[in-house]
Enzyme design. Sequence first.
Site, PDB file in Angstrom:
ATOM      1  N   LYS A  47     -11.263   8.132  -9.857  1.00 40.89           N
ATOM      2  CA  LYS A  47      -9.881   7.444  -9.944  1.00 40.89           C
ATOM      3  C   LYS A  47      -8.872   8.031  -9.191  1.00 40.89           C
ATOM      4  CE  LYS A  47     -11.183   6.620 -14.597  1.00 40.89           C
ATOM      5  NZ  LYS A  47     -12.437   7.221 -14.316  1.00 40.89           N
ATOM      6  N   GLN A  74     -16.172   9.709 -13.420  1.00 44.47           N
ATOM      7  CA  GLN A  74     -14.840  10.084 -13.669  1.00 44.47           C
ATOM      8  C   GLN A  74     -14.006  10.491 -12.272  1.00 44.47           C
ATOM      9  OE1 GLN A  74     -13.854  11.802 -17.417  1.00 44.47           O
ATOM     10  NE2 GLN A  74     -13.230  13.690 -16.444  1.00 44.47           N
ATOM     11  N   ASN A 106     -17.579   3.097 -21.643  1.00 44.99           N
ATOM     12  CA  ASN A 106     -18.174   2.973 -20.315  1.00 44.99           C
ATOM     13  C   ASN A 106     -17.637   1.460 -19.858  1.00 44.99           C
ATOM     14  OD1 ASN A 106     -19.312   5.330 -20.686  1.00 44.99           O
ATOM     15  ND2 ASN A 106     -21.522   4.468 -20.910  1.00 44.99           N
ATOM     16  N   LYS A 126      17.859  16.889  18.975  1.00 41.44           N
ATOM     17  CA  LYS A 126      16.579  16.206  18.811  1.00 41.44           C
ATOM     18  C   LYS A 126      16.843  15.104  17.498  1.00 41.44           C
ATOM     19  CE  LYS A 126      12.781  17.184  19.106  1.00 41.44           C
ATOM     20  NZ  LYS A 126      11.586  18.300  19.124  1.00 41.44           N
ATOM     21  N   GLU A 179       5.486   9.336  12.342  1.00 45.20           N
ATOM     22  CA  GLU A 179       4.496  10.335  12.484  1.00 45.20           C
ATOM     23  C   GLU A 179       3.631  10.802  11.004  1.00 45.20           C
ATOM     24  OE1 GLU A 179       6.142  13.538  15.861  1.00 45.20           O
ATOM     25  OE2 GLU A 179       7.269  13.446  13.891  1.00 45.20           O
ATOM     26  N   SER A 231      -9.943  14.117 -18.545  1.00 44.24           N
ATOM     27  CA  SER A 231      -9.519  13.305 -17.386  1.00 44.24           C
ATOM     28  C   SER A 231      -8.033  12.853 -17.890  1.00 44.24           C
ATOM     29  CB  SER A 231     -10.194  11.917 -17.157  1.00 44.24           C
ATOM     30  OG  SER A 231     -10.551  11.230 -18.339  1.00 44.24           O
ATOM     31  N   ASN A 258      13.759  13.246  15.629  1.00 42.15           N
ATOM     32  CA  ASN A 258      12.463  12.986  15.368  1.00 42.15           C
ATOM     33  C   ASN A 258      11.943  11.866  14.785  1.00 42.15           C
ATOM     34  OD1 ASN A 258      12.233  15.735  16.994  1.00 42.15           O
ATOM     35  ND2 ASN A 258      12.391  16.922  15.006  1.00 42.15           N
ATOM     36  N   THR A 261      -3.175  -0.855  29.621  1.00 45.88           N
ATOM     37  CA  THR A 261      -4.587  -0.346  29.216  1.00 45.88           C
ATOM     38  C   THR A 261      -4.704   1.083  29.871  1.00 45.88           C
ATOM     39  OG1 THR A 261      -5.353  -1.193  31.352  1.00 45.88           O
ATOM     40  CG2 THR A 261      -5.325  -2.944  29.535  1.00 45.88           C
ATOM     41  N   HIS A 262      -5.407   1.690  28.839  1.00 41.78           N
ATOM     42  CA  HIS A 262      -5.686   3.062  29.173  1.00 41.78           C
ATOM     43  C   HIS A 262      -4.311   3.880  29.224  1.00 41.78           C
ATOM     44  CE1 HIS A 262      -9.642   2.229  30.781  1.00 41.78           C
ATOM     45  NE2 HIS A 262      -9.050   1.030  31.203  1.00 41.78           N
ATOM     46  N   TYR A 291     -24.062   4.582 -16.538  1.00 42.10           N
ATOM     47  CA  TYR A 291     -22.762   5.489 -16.232  1.00 42.10           C
ATOM     48  C   TYR A 291     -23.306   6.780 -16.066  1.00 42.10           C
ATOM     49  CZ  TYR A 291     -18.604   7.981 -17.264  1.00 42.10           C
ATOM     50  OH  TYR A 291     -17.415   8.706 -16.997  1.00 42.10           O
ATOM     51  N   SER A 349      16.309  18.391  14.000  1.00 34.47           N
ATOM     52  CA  SER A 349      15.475  19.770  14.352  1.00 34.47           C
ATOM     53  C   SER A 349      16.538  20.878  13.615  1.00 34.47           C
ATOM     54  CB  SER A 349      15.299  20.028  15.542  1.00 34.47           C
ATOM     55  OG  SER A 349      14.844  21.331  15.727  1.00 34.47           O
TER      56      SER A 349
HETATM   57  N1  ARG Z   1     -13.144   9.499 -18.909  1.00 33.27           N
HETATM   58  C1  ARG Z   1     -14.332   8.710 -18.654  1.00 33.27           C
HETATM   59  C2  ARG Z   1     -14.307   8.387 -17.140  1.00 33.27           C
HETATM   60  O1  ARG Z   1     -13.008   8.441 -16.582  1.00 33.27           O
HETATM   61  C3  ARG Z   1     -14.529   7.541 -19.346  1.00 33.27           C
HETATM   62  C4  ARG Z   1     -15.620   7.029 -19.594  1.00 33.27           C
HETATM   63  C5  ARG Z   1     -16.535   8.061 -20.462  1.00 33.27           C
HETATM   64  N2  ARG Z   1     -17.923   7.758 -21.010  1.00 33.27           N
HETATM   65  C6  ARG Z   1     -18.772   8.511 -21.241  1.00 33.27           C
HETATM   66  N3  ARG Z   1     -19.702   8.122 -21.655  1.00 33.27           N
HETATM   67  N4  ARG Z   1     -18.809  10.028 -21.336  1.00 33.27           N
HETATM   68  O2  ARG Z   1     -15.360   7.908 -16.424  1.00 33.27           O
END
Ligand code: ARG
Length: 463
Positions: free
Chosen positions: A325, A322, A110, A283, A290, A23, A285, A155-156, A317, A277
């Site tokens: 994020k 993972q 964790n 134009k 948007e 990660s 825009n 309205t509408h 966990y 444009s």
């Molecule tokens: N990179 C992991 C995550 O974002 C960290 C936690 C990993 N824990 C594990 N028991 N493998 O979730």
Amino acid sequence: MSKLWGGRFTKETDHLVEQFTASISFDQKLALEDIEGSLAHVQMLGECQIIKPEEAELIKKGLQSIKTKIEEGEIEYLVEHEDIHMNIEKMLIDEIGPVGGKLHTGRSRNDQVATDMHLYVRRKTKEMIKLIQNAQKALLKQAKDNMEAIMPGYTHLQRAQPIRFSHHILAYFWMLERDRQRFEDSLKRTNWLPLGAGALAGTTFNIKRERTAELLGFDQVYPNSLDAVSDRDFMVEFLANAALLITHISRLSEELIIWSSQEFQFIELDDAFCTGSSIMPQKKNPDVPELLRGKTGRVYGNLVSLLTVLKGLPLAYNKDMQEDKEGVFDTVDTLEGSLMLLAPMIETMGINKDKMFASVSQDYSNATDIADYLVTKGLPFREAHEIIGKIVLYAIQKNQFLLELSISEFKSFSTLFEEDIYTVLDPKNVVEARNSTGGTSLYQVYHQVGLAEAILEKEPVKS
Ligand code: ARG
């Protein structure tokens, strides 16, 4: 490359598995949060005599020096070390030697990753609140600068009743105010500390979680270690708050797009917020509103994506987590970018009061007021409504507006009509007559401005 967890293994990790499970490409965003959490953890370990105070000092120094390197962009993260936690731990050991390996005493990745995300979401929630307040300020300023402007209310998307432009724009102030309150509220639940939950069951070391919480500015620790490591509700709340916020931004954007069209010409967006444009030279825009409208898709997607990841996960966990994020990071980037543009775009837009007023003077949006007029003279509202329907139809067929009908024409529909009907029908009076609380009269809108100002003054921007 030796892994921090390599002891139990007899074979190298498959290269593709390493790539797939790592990660670090995205969680490096949490580097400073990871160090902040570690600094508090090691301080607590030292105070509790779990490690020697001088070891704690050494580790803190090492972490500080890594922090400086990160801030100066001198760090190279390695996919072999999987994630930000192990990259930093490895750097620490390289920096200060084997004693660096004591940092991970009494914690697991964790509770560590959960802590990092709590710190990150807490910081970003506070930033979001500030950005919302800036947008609220811009809306309030436009309202105050244009208290006299009268426009058709819809309205509408059909002309309904004339309203103050300021009243319309302040509606968005209140939407954003509820968004701000939602972020303030979720902040309370974000401010629980998972650290010290260990992998899932707690730890054998005599740690003081409350001390770590105090050092990191958390209101409390999670009372249940399983919940601590597997709770992502605070992230779901953040994404949900963001989804509703971008809904409001999108609705406002839609109005700006309509209002700036050739057909409406109610507002003019500043040149700095529009683009041209490549083929049609005339134009201008409204790309910014948007795109703001278009950004809703990814923000909703990030919410649904996290909910889907969590659904069906057993405690505690699981590696699925993972996946929590990137959506949060993307929503943060999207909302920050959006709010940063929204405020100045609102502030700099020009209002075409004449065009707005010309529109209300050339429609039938004062019809309700004739009905109310007859009601004041004693007629039941339903009967009045019926009569006015006929008057409107008559006027449309004659290709005239209501104010252009003669008094004898009015009287032919009801003898209750007198000369004062013309005063009642003047769009300015139509607006002024709506003086009930929260209405569009000048008095009520001033009252609303006062409430809005008090909120912006009372709510200090959190640092
Ligand atoms: N990179 C992991 C995550 O974002 C960290 C936690 C990993 N824990 C594990 N028991 N493998 O979730």
